[in-house]
Structures are given as structure tokens and as C-alpha cells.
Scaffold this motif. Structure first.
Motif, PDB file in Angstrom:
ATOM      1  N   GLU A 293       0.759  -1.048  -0.026  1.00  0.00           N
ATOM      2  CA  GLU A 293      -0.162  -0.020  -0.021  1.00  0.00           C
ATOM      3  C   GLU A 293       0.683   1.277  -0.062  1.00  0.00           C
ATOM      4  OE1 GLU A 293      -3.042  -1.159  -0.243  1.00  0.00           O
ATOM      5  OE2 GLU A 293      -2.771  -3.193   0.356  1.00  0.00           O
TER       6      GLU A 293
ATOM      7  N   ASN B   6       1.751   1.887  -3.608  1.00  0.00           N
ATOM      8  CA  ASN B   6       0.654   2.376  -4.062  1.00  0.00           C
ATOM      9  C   ASN B   6       0.323   3.921  -3.989  1.00  0.00           C
ATOM     10  OD1 ASN B   6      -2.453   2.290  -4.752  1.00  0.00           O
ATOM     11  ND2 ASN B   6      -1.773   0.451  -5.686  1.00  0.00           N
TER      12      ASN B   6
ATOM     13  N   GLY C 148       3.444  -2.893  -5.093  1.00  0.00           N
ATOM     14  CA  GLY C 148       2.333  -1.720  -5.034  1.00  0.00           C
ATOM     15  C   GLY C 148       2.260  -0.631  -6.029  1.00  0.00           C
TER      16      GLY C 148
ATOM     17  N   THR D  51      -8.804   4.599  -4.522  1.00  0.00           N
ATOM     18  CA  THR D  51      -7.526   3.952  -4.161  1.00  0.00           C
ATOM     19  C   THR D  51      -6.419   4.414  -2.978  1.00  0.00           C
ATOM     20  OG1 THR D  51      -8.151   3.006  -6.412  1.00  0.00           O
ATOM     21  CG2 THR D  51      -5.973   2.265  -5.057  1.00  0.00           C
TER      22      THR D  51
ATOM     23  N   ARG E 250      -6.514   2.775   0.392  1.00  0.00           N
ATOM     24  CA  ARG E 250      -5.184   1.612   0.779  1.00  0.00           C
ATOM     25  C   ARG E 250      -4.313   2.395   1.462  1.00  0.00           C
ATOM     26  NH1 ARG E 250      -3.938  -0.956  -4.937  1.00  0.00           N
ATOM     27  NH2 ARG E 250      -5.311  -2.402  -4.757  1.00  0.00           N
ATOM     28  N   THR E 251      -4.215   3.732   1.766  1.00  0.00           N
ATOM     29  CA  THR E 251      -3.278   4.431   2.809  1.00  0.00           C
ATOM     30  C   THR E 251      -4.157   4.139   4.101  1.00  0.00           C
ATOM     31  OG1 THR E 251      -2.826   6.347   0.963  1.00  0.00           O
ATOM     32  CG2 THR E 251      -2.716   6.801   3.355  1.00  0.00           C
TER      33      THR E 251
ATOM     34  N   GLY F 277      -5.249   0.066   4.242  1.00  0.00           N
ATOM     35  CA  GLY F 277      -4.326  -1.020   3.762  1.00  0.00           C
ATOM     36  C   GLY F 277      -3.189  -1.006   4.466  1.00  0.00           C
TER      37      GLY F 277
END
Length: 619
Positions: A63, A66, A173, A504, A508-509, A512
Motif C-alpha cells: 500500500e 501504491n 504496489g 484507491t 489503501r493509505t 491498507g
């Protein structure tokens, strides 16, 4: 319609179908690699002798990677060649998988923790005295460690090699970033709106197969010794059921990298844009020069010259429009509410999927009988009892044995075993005084390597657990496609890629990265017996308190999913109220009444307004 125009349309449709198949395969490949990473968590934890909290950091590095690029890829990627960006992302993901497997080739052979020197020579029949074999170990336990010697040992053992797994997972990621926002927006831009749900269902159905194959491969490789091909397996005294066993985790990353690398190939041969599916176009223009709705409307049009050439937008204009676009996006209350709901859902899902293999192993696969330190007759803090005080046993090492009466002891020495016969996995210990010291002495005072098998009813309970898990997964999956459709239809078309990217990024931050860390920290608190690293210090947990583990793990998941269901209910009520409001406005418009009230930046799907005004959507 001319024959040439018909052929052009068929070619464009075939390219859209090629993109659909390619995107579905990429979803399978990335889910395959991601699920394998989850399934190998326990093996990585044991191989590098690290606690669950650090494993959570390694897992969260996906993550983190990402997070580094998602906002920029989602916004600027919509102006660039989206299929090609997806292909490049796949190459980066494959590279990350290969880097994750690198420590196996840079590190020495795995040396599992043991409290005694096992006899590994098959032809030797000399007996070992377990009770007397730990004097040298116990004498050194209280010595002050030599810092230089410890550093040299850690360098030789490669104790920091887990950083390669961390970096490889982070690269995965980074590479996965463009797939969802650019892939879904590309598909939605050039397909009929009525076909989008069906295409999304195909993609997600194919993606669901990825975890199935990933976990199957993880289960298979977990039974293969980590150093297969480099050591004589007859000399290994532990089995795959032992908590010190490490499977061939590195092989899975190589396989996952190869699959992801293969999935990247088609995207380098797809065009930047396609004609809208179902629209008749008699022109002879190439699909590569066609302007997609996402690219045309991403920035406000000022001067339209009437031709069909792509509008040239400078990098400065894109940057200048970034903040206003974010402001327009988050004024959408439906979108903001969905982000919050997804955030809670993902917290529960990531925490569950990360430590679910460990949960099943500890609750259903571990010995159900109590370990040595849970017996009445032992001091829980020292693991010592009158039957083994004369043995000078090491209290740090974990080398479990199972006695005839179904009790697991931390080591042959702590079981008071006097002699042994056999070699390797077939080694048997005899005259174990602690077995005979129990209130009901066992007829047989022998012990064998490994923990005692689980209770007979564990298999039945495990089947019930898996049936409930499958049912829950099915119910959860039913909302996947409708959720995407609500998200796509609640925002303006020019904000589509940015909206998916920001979803996302935020989910995800905050959904995730933290869950594997705080789930792992809470799980560490339920550990009963910690292992010892090769160079000293606390290693990975060898045995957990099953009841505390179960309450912690299931309690966290249940609480998060309950909150998520409450938020889904609130979101449903909000959408229904908006639908009623829009229905009344449409009715007023039909009756000739001006029902155009100020709105908050929602997409215009059923209500026509001036271009400069903000718009609202009928979901």
C-alpha cells in the motif's frame, strides 16, 4: 453502412474485447501474486525470525508503494496512453516479485532453532542424553553477549534480508497502481453503459480465481522445505507441521512474477483510445487518432473548432486544474460517503486476509492439548518442575516433543527425557521423568519429535468455519459490481479516473497500511512461547494462546464489519433520498416549473444543465 465502415467497427469491437480479456487476466495475475504474498506471511515470519507486527509492516509496504504514485497516475494517466501505462505497471509488479525472492539466493541455508544437537548420521546408533545435553547452553544464557560477535553473526545469517521482501512488495504496489483506475475508466469510456456491469462482472469473476490459485500454491509450497535441492532432506528433523518449519516461499514469488510478466504483453499492442461501442462511424480515421470522452472532457473546453482532432493540453494546464478537480470531487456527498464506507470495509478485510492463514493454523492446525507451561505442576514463568531441575535445560529454545499421554513439551530436556534412539524425524526419546511425575503416570514414558496432533473434532469445526467463510465471501462479493456502478454513475465523466484513483489512494493509505500493523501487534500479545534467533534475541512466535488469539482476531473483524454495515445502511438511505429529490425535480420540470436548485458537483446523467454549472446524478 459501407462494408469498409462495418469492418472498422468490428475491428474496434475486437480491440475492446481484447482489452477486456487482457484486463481480466491482469486482475487474475495481480490477485494471484497478492494472495500468494498473504499465504506466505507465516513462512517469511519464520525464515527471518521476525514478529507479526513487523510482518504487518512488510505486508503494508504494498500500500505504501501504491500511495506514492496513485494520485498522479490516476490524474495524469487519463491524458496519456492508458493501456501502455497498465503494461508498464505489470512489468514493475513482476520485477517486485523477483526482488522478493532474491533473499533466498543471497542468504545462507536455513538453520532452525533447536535445544540440542540432533544426530543426523543414519548409520550411527549412539544414544543421546537430552537431559544432559543442555549444560553448555544454560551456562551461557546469562553471559553478556559480545556485540562484535552478534553483529558478525547477524551479517552471516542475513538477518536484515527481509528488507528485500519489503522493497519487492512496495514495487508490486507501485506497479499495480494504474490497473484499476485506468483500466476501469478505459473500459467504461468505450463500452455501452448497459454493458459495463457485465464487463465488470467478468473482470472480477476472473480476478476471484487469482486468490484461489495463489492460496493453493502457497499451501503446496508450504510443505516443501525451503532449501530443497540444497540440503539432504533426510537430515531434517522437523516436519511441515512444526512451528519452525519454513516452506519454499521463494518459489511462489518467481511463479507469480512470471505470470504477471506474461499478462503485460497485450497492453503494448492496444490503441490509446477507441470509438464508443455501438456508435456508427463512417469515417476512415484510425482508432488510434479517435478522441475518447475521458480525454476530451477532462479539462473544460473553451474553443472547439469542430474537428475531431485530440485537444492538446499542456502539463501546466493539467497541474493547474488538479486542485479544482479535487475540490469538485469531494463536494460530492455520495462519493465521500462511499469512500468512508470502503475505508472501514478494507480495514477489516486486509486485517482478516493477512492473518487468516495464521489463524487457521493456530486454531485448527495446532496441537489442541495443552503445552508444558499450562500444566498445574509447572512454574509458568520458568517452565521448570522438580522432574527437570537437575537437567539444566535451556529455557530459550523451542524443540517440542509429544509424549505418550498427549502432552506437548517445549523440549526433550524439559520433559526430563534420559535417552534417545533413532535419527532424524524418527528419533524417539525414552525414560522421560516428567511424564511419570504426573498424577496419572503414563504407561509409556517415551516421546517423539513434534507437537501432539489436534483433537479429533478440530476437523469438523474447521469445515464449519470454512463453510461460513465461503458463505460470507459470496454475500460480500454480490455487492462488488453494484458498488462500482454507483461510484461511476455518481461522478462527472471527466473526474472518473481521478475519482477511482483517489478512492484507491485513501482506502489503501488508511485501510491498507495500518491494519496489518495493528492486527499484528495485537496478535503478538497473545503469544505464549517466543522463539530465539540464531544470533540471540527474541525471534518469531512459536505458540499462541488459542482462546486469546481467537477473541482478538474475530473480535476486531466482527467490530469493523458491523460498523461497515451501518455505514452501508446510511449510504442507502442517502441515495434513496437523493433519488426522490431528483424525481420531484424532474416532475416539476415536466410541469414547467423551474426546479433547478444549486447542486454540489454531482454528475449530470438525467438532468441537463449549462456546462459551467455543477451537476447532479441520478443513480
Amino acid at each position: 453502412m459501407s462494408v469498409e465502415s462495418k469492418k472498422t467497427r468490428e475491428a474496434c469491437c475486437s480491440k475492446l474485447k481484447l482489452f477486456l480479456v487482457s484486463l481480466a487476466f491482469v486482475y487474475f495475475a495481480k490477485a494471484f501474486g497478492g494472495s500468494y504474498m498473504k499465504s506466505s506471511i507465516t513462512q517469511i515470519e519464520r525464515r527471518f525470525d521476525i514478529p507479526s507486527s513487523l510482518i504487518g509492516v512488510i505486508d503494508g509496504s504494498f500500500e505504501m508503494g501504491n500511495l506514492l504514485v496513485i494520485a498522479f497516475v490516476s490524474y495524469f494517466g487519463a491524458k496519456l496512453h492508458r493501456p501502455r501505462l497498465i503494461g508498464i505497471g505489470c512489468l514493475i509488479m513482476a520485477t517486485g516479485c523477483f526482488i522478493s525472492a532474491l533473499p533466498h539466493f543471497l542468504q545462507g541455508l536455513y538453520k532452525y532453532e533447536t535445544s540440542m544437537s540432533h544426530n543426523t548420521q543414519v548409520n550411527i546408533t549412539e544414544n543421546i542424553l537430552p537431559c544432559l545435553s543442555n549444560h553448555s547452553l544454560s551456562e551461557k544464557e546469562d553471559d553478556i553477549p559480545d556485540v562484535a560477535a552478534v553483529k558478525a553473526c547477524e551479517k552471516a545469517a542475513g538477518s536484515s534480508m527481509w528488507i528485500y521482501v519489503f522493497l519487492g512488495n512496495m514495487l508490486r504496489g507501485v506497479g499495480e497502481t494504474p490497473i484499476m483506475p485506468l483500466g476501469i475508466s478505459y473500459l467504461d469510456d468505450f463500452s455501452r453503459h448497459e454493458n459495463t456491469p457485465f464487463y465488470l462482472a467478468i473482470i472480477h469473476t476472473t480476478g476471484i480465481l487469482g486468490p484461489m490459485f495463489g492460496f493453493m500454491m502457497g499451501s503446496f509450497l508450504a510443505k516443501i522445505y525451503v532449501d530443497i535441492g540444497f540440503v539432504d532432506l533426510d537430515t531434517i528433523t522437523i516436519t511441515y507441521k512444526d512451528s519452525r518449519w519454513v516452506g519454499a516461499w521463494w518459489l511462489g514469488f518467481i511463479a507469480a512474477g512470471a505470470v504477471i510478466l506474461l499478462s503485460s504483453i497485450p497492453f503494448f499492442f492496444l490503441p490509446k483510445s477507441l470509438p464508443k461501442q455501438g456508435e456508427e462511424d463512417g469515417s476512415d480515421k484510425s482508432t488510434e487518432l479517435a478522441t475518447g470522452p475521458e480525454q476530451e472532457g477532462f479539462l473544460p473546453d473553451e474553443a472547439q473548432d469542430g474537428d475531431e482532432k485530440e485537444k492538446t493540453v499542456t502539463f501546466r494546464e493539467m497541474v493547474k486544474d488538479f486542485i479544482p478537480s479535487l475540490r469538485r470531487l469531494f463536494r460530492n456527498s455520495i462519493y465521500s460517503m462511499m469512500i468512508l464506507t470502503y475505508l472501514v470495509v478494507v480495514n477489516g478485510f486486509i486485517g482478516m486476509i493477512t492473518f487468516k492463514p495464521k489463524f487457521m493454523e493456530q486454531i485448527y492446525g495446532q496441537a489442541a492439548s495443552r503445552a508444558i507451561f499450562l500444566i498445574v505442576s509447572y512454574d509458568p514463568s520458568t517452565l521448570l518442575a522438580p522432574c527437570n531441575t537437575g537437567c539444566s535445560c535451556s529455557l530459550k529454545h523451542w524443540d517440542p516433543v509429544c509424549t505418550y499421554n498427549g502432552i506437548t513439551y517445549a523440549s526433550p530436556c524439559l520433559a526430563g527425557c534420559q535417552t534417545s534412539t533413532g535419527t532424524g524425524k524418527a528419533m524417539v526419546f525414552h525414560n522421560c521423568t516428567c511424564v511419570g511425575a504426573l498424577m496419572t503416570p503414563a504407561a509409556n514414558m517415551s516421546a517423539v519429535l513434534g507437537q501432539c496432533p489436534r483433537k479429533s473434532d478440530c476437523d469438523f469445526k474447521f469445515k464449519i468455519y470454512m463453510a461460513l467463510t465461503v458463505m460470507g465471501a459470496f454475500i460480500s462479493a454480490c455487492g462488488g459490481t453494484p458498488g462500482y456502478i454507483v461510484l461511476l454513475r455518481s461522478i462527472q465523466p471527466d473526474l472518473k479516473s481521478l475519482a477511482l484513483g483517489m478512492q484507491t489512494l485513501i482506502v489503501r493509505t488508511l485501510g491498507g497500511i495500518p491494519p496489518p500493523i495493528y492486527f499484528g501487534a495485537l496478535i503478538d500479545r497473545t503469544c505464549l512461547k517466543w522463539g530465539t534467533k540464531q544470533c540471540g534475541g527474541r525471534g518469531a512466535c512459536r505458540l499462541y494462546d488459542s482462546n486469546a488469539f481467537r477473541m482478538t482476531f474475530l473480535g476486531m473483524i466482527t467490530g469493523l464489519y458491523f460498523l461497515a454495515n451501518v455505514l452501508w445502511g446510511v449510504l442507502y438511505v442517502k441515495i434513496v433520498k437523493r433519488e426522490k429529490k431528483l424525481a420531484l425535480r424532474n416532475q416539476a420540470k415536466d410541469n414547467g416549473v423551474d426546479g433547478n436548485a444549486p447542486s454540489k458537483g454531482h454528475a449530470n446523467i438525467s438532468i441537463g444543465k449549462n456546462k459551467e454549472e455543477n451537476k447532479e446524478s441520478s443513480i
